[in-house]
Design an enzyme around this catalytic site. Structure first.
Site, mmCIF file in Angstrom:
data_model
loop_
_atom_site.group_PDB
_atom_site.id
_atom_site.type_symbol
_atom_site.label_atom_id
_atom_site.label_comp_id
_atom_site.label_asym_id
_atom_site.label_seq_id
_atom_site.Cartn_x
_atom_site.Cartn_y
_atom_site.Cartn_z
ATOM 1 N N CYS A 23 5.725 6.476 -2.126
ATOM 2 C CA CYS A 23 5.532 5.050 -2.405
ATOM 3 C C CYS A 23 5.334 4.279 -1.101
ATOM 4 O O CYS A 23 4.320 4.425 -0.451
ATOM 5 C CB CYS A 23 6.699 4.522 -3.235
ATOM 6 S SG CYS A 23 6.329 2.967 -4.030
ATOM 7 N N HIS A 59 7.639 8.408 -7.820
ATOM 8 C CA HIS A 59 8.945 8.656 -7.202
ATOM 9 C C HIS A 59 9.594 9.912 -7.775
ATOM 10 O O HIS A 59 10.323 9.830 -8.762
ATOM 11 C CB HIS A 59 9.886 7.483 -7.499
ATOM 12 C CG HIS A 59 9.604 6.251 -6.716
ATOM 13 N ND1 HIS A 59 10.183 6.002 -5.496
ATOM 14 C CD2 HIS A 59 8.813 5.192 -6.979
ATOM 15 C CE1 HIS A 59 9.762 4.828 -5.036
ATOM 16 N NE2 HIS A 59 8.920 4.315 -5.914
ATOM 17 N N GLU A 114 12.172 11.450 -6.837
ATOM 18 C CA GLU A 114 13.645 11.390 -6.815
ATOM 19 C C GLU A 114 14.201 10.645 -8.031
ATOM 20 O O GLU A 114 15.400 10.628 -8.254
ATOM 21 C CB GLU A 114 14.122 10.737 -5.506
ATOM 22 C CG GLU A 114 13.984 9.222 -5.404
ATOM 23 C CD GLU A 114 12.567 8.728 -5.068
ATOM 24 O OE1 GLU A 114 11.619 9.539 -5.135
ATOM 25 O OE2 GLU A 114 12.434 7.522 -4.757
#
Ligand code: ADP
Ligand code: MG
Lengths: 740, 86, 228, 86
Positions: free
Chosen positions: C87, C202, C204
């Site tokens: 990002c 993302h 994560e």
């Protein structure tokens, strides 16, 4: 400059929102006439926003204590024990007027402000919510305001990196010229590491941290306390501009400072900026304070003491440090590239003394500033108790599926996805349940514990019956928390009302506070923080009253949570808390009445039975804990059929619904009777046994299918895809449509 | 045809966090000569209109109703004949 | 064991999240660096996390790309080190000239946060994705204002020919499958040596069961393995 | 002291979603005269320098190293003596 040189007048006082009586009172208490700076400080401290002069008498009646409460109202935010030595810190606050004038910045700074209230106490914010109310969908200003407010809420929360995971969005003509933007923040801290604002320690340094002071929003607190007129649009008071980067750095630096054993007390500069922070810190500690205004970091040249004291520039805090901590603190703020200045010291004089260029420019005794603000027992008209509309006259002759579709595509019920997809809901990587269902839920980082959060208020109920309506808001919040499996713990509230000097409005306030208090007591969810926003009127037209309830709850193990999505087929769906009488459901003042019967009238809302709410809540928590239910949804706006439709749409399934012949089907399907939930289970026997044990009435209404359709009785069928289309279409279509 | 250029800047006294960030970064990169940094926006377009005064009036209305956030921003309109038009 | 570093800038806000995710995979704590630092130890993998470095002021990633620690990152890249930019980290890598192209404002001019479906490409020609299987589709959320990937025609041709377009938004038939208007549905690109990956989604945030999916865990695990 | 104004615009061929959105909204409001809308940014600051040529050179360097993304943007530098300075 000699202080006597600039006597103020009643006229100046009036311009600052103080009545002639209040001005006299100030002069008497001081024994002299205040100068301009002093009058400004009084007007801010005595504003409705800071002093709660109209509402205090009634707020005192709210239940604020309980085993779970660590700090109730009076601090920057409420603090409750959530177990394992951890505490949740939370509060809701309004930014209504600024958001109407400048929607993006108004909303953004609203979020920034409430976050500071939470991290000021040593808590790391973990969730944001926002309760929004706009005018009618086709009002010329609505789209502009929706788009600005939503991007402002997101603009701040997304950047600072706290997930925005809940809230509500309503449309109603009474907000055409006076929108409501309430923001709630929830944080986590160790229960034994909570920071308070009371100053102590004679001679301790007072430091200023964060952004520089500019001429932003001077007298915002007074603006928030005055009725609005259309002229204000063109007067264009300076609005504050938010800087979420500075907010993020200030948050990290403050938390680091508080972890470094340097802080005696700390307070953010919110409404009325340096004035309220310095006055509150020193008066709470029974001390005094001396501030050298020349040391305050300022952004613009030539700012007067008056401007410095009343500026509402964002991202600033005031801190009393331990005597030897200055260097340690300075190093932290250097690392984060934030302004840091020693601007004064704690005294024991009981006075706030301001100096500039070696002269005293204001010298005020704290006691009258804080304690002598007038408290009004404003006259009020007790609201009359409305009658329910006649149910049979409301029922329309149409297929259930047709009514359902119309309702799901109406502004009351349509999906708010357009709003929440502009919010980062996943940052911090602890989001377990996000927007789109009942309450949202985040994991307590590094543990299995979960924190559930919600905001609720059905203003059309409150308008009709403030007492029942406020009870209902608490009850619905309680159900939303419960529906995740969590146990409701405590509440915060934002009282949004019109002009309290009008007895009818004051009657709404009194009724709502009483209803809220009764519900919070009965459900053991004490009020630990809150905010009052009065004078929400434009050109004499008051808003529909909105006592917004924010609530948090806790669950020991996130493995026990459920959400609203029905993802499996062959499950039995039950209504929990369905009484036999509810076959003729409560349609008065329901979404059905407004949308289908086109009956736009403040009829009696469904009554709330607090004992039943508590009992049903206990059963739901038992069912979730025992993993006896695969999905849970509370029944509120739109009734049981709407709730079921939301559950199958979320899980991409369908349901075959049984309609019994003795039911008045529209009332049964769309009645908004309180205290009910829908659950889906693969083990009906165990569920029925548990309900019997808890003494809760239940009714089986459907079996889930994989055909992605709702089959209502024998022949009335609607595909859930079609329903989803209608549900998801309304808001994006509104936002893309041409202005009138 | 006219070419219209609207220059939009923050009003004096309104915080310009972006300007601050840029100033800071320029300083870090060794450029210390710049101070009082302000940021702004430009909107330019071709306008199907020949009369400058009339154009100006229309553009001012566009600014007030849509293009400019007059609560915090000022604007300035420049109008010239479209290059290559005469 | 892969030795991972995570760089934080003022305004980074996914640093803790990626550290947690990496820690779950490797069992060790990544080393964290602050933007002002001027030296960095040797690491197998350097991660630039998401967030709003320097408030996204000027242009996303522009100011971060010029901060002191980036000289160290650059050296790591020259040495052939592995880098993952997520990002805002992707934006920083393009601003630093480490990855081609740039990320512009989302086409619909709104922040967008939701799950997207991704396709992997050319994993075998990009060392950082060497452990991945191109046949696997991934569902991972995005959350950004400026994820609209753009490159001029020459650059686009070059990265296409050199198989650097490693991640695209999969056309699922949904009207908004591409969340930001990125050219050629590009969600992530690699450097020409295949060792630096920038991506808008993302991973994560889909790293454990409570996130409602673990495709991010799969991707991160593959990258960490490739870098070891 | 000089006042420097840098005007940054998107290169031709680079999509300008903001410009498109503005065109759309202007149309919705009934303004149909505007076409070919482009948006840009302005950065202005005071510079501690007296020589225009030297200033120009320095500012160009600032643009190339930080202020402008030359992949997609063009820039234009205007320098004048600070008002009230002479
Ligand atoms: N302004 C908003 N911000 C974030 N989430 C919102 C907002 N408005 C609505 N939502 C979400 O949309 C869902 C439906 O809202 P609502 O109908 O008010 O829920 P309920 O009836 O359960 O209180 C909820 O998950 C709520 O959190
Ligand atoms: Mg609900």
């Amino acid at each position: 400059m000699s202080m006597e040189a600039e006597h103020t007048t009643q006229d100046q006082a009036r311009d600052m929102g103080l009545s002639a009586d209040e001005f006299d009172r100030i002069c008497t208490r001081l024994g002299r006439i205040p100068n301009l700076t002093e009058l400004g400080i009084f007007s801010a401290m005595w504003s409705e926003h800071c002093s709660y002069k109209s509402s205090r008498r009634w707020l005192k009646t709210l239940p604020t204590t309980g085993d779970q409460v660590i700090h109730g109202p009076g601090e920057n935010a409420g603090v409750v024990d959530i177990g394992d030595g951890m505490a949740a810190v939370f509060k809701i606050e309004s930014h209504n007027h600024p958001s109407f004038i400048e929607p993006y910045q108004g909303a953004a700074t609203g979020v920034g402000g409430i976050l500071r209230d939470v991290f000021t106490m040593g808590a790391r914010p973990v969730a944001l919510l926002n309760a929004l109310r706009f005018g009618e969908a086709d009002h010329p200003l609505t789209r502009h305001l929706v788009s600005g407010v939503v991007s402002g809420v997101g603009g701040y929360g997304n950047c600072i990196g706290i997930p925005t995971i809940g809230g509500e969005t309503h449309f109603d003509a009474s907000y055409n010229q006076n929108i409501l933007v309430n923001a709630m923040a929830v944080g986590l801290a160790r229960a034994d590491r909570i920071f308070l604002s009371a100053a102590s320690g004679l001679g301790n340094p007072v430091i200023y941290i964060g952004a520089k002071t500019g001429r932003d929003g001077i007298h915002g607190a007074t603006m928030a306390s005055a009725e609005f007129s259309e002229e204000d649009m063109s007067k264009r008071p300076t609005v504050q501009v938010g800087d979420p980067l500075a907010g993020k750095l200030l948050m990290e630096a403050s938390l680091e400072l508080m972890a470094s054993d340097s802080v005696v007390s700390i307070q953010d500069m919110g409404a009325a900026g340096l004035t309220s922070s310095s006055v509150e810190m020193s008066s709470k500690g029974g001390m005094g304070m001396e501030i050298d205004l020349d040391q305050v970091p300022i952004r613009e040249k030539g700012m007067t003491p008056y401007e410095i004291m009343l500026s509402e520039s964002q991202e600033r805090m005031l801190v009393v440090l331990k005597p030897d901590a200055t260097e340690r603190a300075q190093a932290i703020f250097d690392k984060w590239d934030l302004d840091f200045a020693v601007i004064g010291k704690v005294t024991d004089t009981g006075h706030l003394v301001l100096t500039s260029q070696d002269a005293v420019v204001a010298d005020l005794p704290l006691d009258p500033l804080v304690n002598d603000a007038p408290e009004y027992d404003r006259p009020y008209d007790p609201p009359s108790t409305p009658q329910p509309a006649d149910h049979t006259s409301l029922v329309q002759d149409m297929a259930l599926s047709t009514a359902l579709k119309q309702m799901m595509g109406s502004h009351f019920l349509a999906s708010r996805r357009w709003v929440y997809e502009q919010y980062d809901r996943h940052v911090m990587a602890d989001t377990v349940i996000e927007s789109g269902g009942d309450a949202a839920l985040v994991r307590v980082h590094g543990t299995n514990r979960g924190l559930a959060v919600t905001t609720d208020c059905t203003q059309r109920y409150v308008l009709a019956d403030p007492y029942q309506g406020a009870m209902q808001a608490v009850a619905e919040a309680y159900r939303n928390i419960t529906a995740t499996g969590a146990k409701p713990l405590a509440t915060t509230n934002n009282l949004n009302f019109g002009n309290p000097e009008k007895p009818a409005i004051m009657g709404q306030i009194v009724g709502a506070v009483k209803g809220m208090g009764a519900a919070c007591s009965a459900l053991d969810v004490p009020v630990v923080s809150g905010n009052v926003s009065l004078y929400n009127e434009t050109d004499g037209n008051a808003i529909s009253p909105a006592p917004v309830i924010g609530m948090i709850g806790v669950i020991d193990d996130i493995a026990d949570t459920v959400d609203i999505a029905i993802t499996d087929t062959g499950l039995s769906v039950y209504i929990i808390g369905q009484t036999a009488a509810a076959n003729d459901g409560w349609l008065s003042n329901s979404v059905y009445a407004h949308v289908i019967a086109d009956h736009d009238h403040p009829d009696a809302p469904p009554p709330v039975d607090l004992a039943l709410e508590a009992k049903h809540g206990d059963l739901i928590r038992h069912l979730t804990k025992q993993h006896l239910v695969a999905a849970v949804h509370d029944i509120s706006d739109g009734g049981a059929l709407v709730a079921l439709a939301e559950m199958v749409m979320a899980g991409q399934t369908g349901a075959d619904i049984t309609l019994s012949p003795d039911q008045l089907t529209h009332g049964w399907a769309f009645g908004e009777d309180q205290g009910r939930y829908l659950v889906a289970t693969s083990d009906p026997t165990a569920l029925e046994a548990a309900a019997a044990k808890y003494g809760v009435e239940i009714q089986k209404i459907a079996v889930t299918n994989d055909r992605q359709e709702l089959k209502l009785g024998d022949s009335d069928i609607i595909s859930s895809t079609e329903l989803r289309g209608v549900f998801e279409h309304w808001l994006p279509a509104l936002m893309e449509s041409k202005p009138r | 045809m006219l070419r219209v250029t609207i220059t939009i800047s923050l009003k004096e006294g309104v915080l310009d966090p972006e300007g601050q960030a840029i100033a800071h970064s320029l300083g870090n990169l060794g450029y210390h000569e710049a101070s009082d940094i302000r940021t702004g926006r430009i909107i330019s377009f071709t306008m199907d209109e020949s009369n400058h005064a009339r154009a100006n009036q229309k553009v001012a209305k566009m600014c007030e109703t849509l293009l400019v956030n007059t609560v915090i921003e000022n604007y300035d309109i420049a109008i010239e004949d479209q290059a290559g038009d005469e | 064991m892969t030795n991972v570093a995570v760089i934080s800038f003022p305004g980074s806000n996914c640093d803790r999240d990626i550290i947690t995710a990496v820690n779950h995979i490797t069992g060790t704590q990544p080393t964290q660096y602050w933007h002002k630092e001027t030296s960095m130890e040797k690491h197998d993998l350097v991660i630039l996390p998401g967030g709003f470095s320097f408030g996204d002021y000027l242009r996303c990633g522009a100011i971060a790309a010029r901060s002191p620690i980036m000289d160290e990152v650059m050296e790591h890249v020259w040495r052939g080190g592995f880098v993952l930019g997520i990002c805002n980290g992707f934006q920083i890598l393009t601003e630093a000239g480490i990855l081609p192209g740039t990320l512009m404002r989302n086409k619909q001019l709104q922040f967008v946060c939701r799950d997207v479906t991704l396709s992997l490409h050319h994993s075998q020609s990009n060392a950082i994705l060497g452990q991945c299987d191109d046949n696997r589709q991934l569902v991972i959320p995005v959350a950004h204002n400026e994820g609209n990937y753009f490159a001029d025609p020459d650059t686009l041709k070059k990265i296409t020919d050199k198989e650097q377009i490693a991640l695209t938004y999969t056309n699922t038939g949904a009207a908004n499958y591409n969340p930001n208007g990125a050219i050629n549905d590009i969600a992530g690109v690699t450097s020409d040596n295949g060792r630096v990956l920038g991506m808008m989604p993302h991973p994560e945030r889909k790293a454990e069961a409570i996130h409602g999916g673990v495709d991010g865990h799969y991707l991160l695990t593959s990258i960490i393995e490739a870098a070891s």
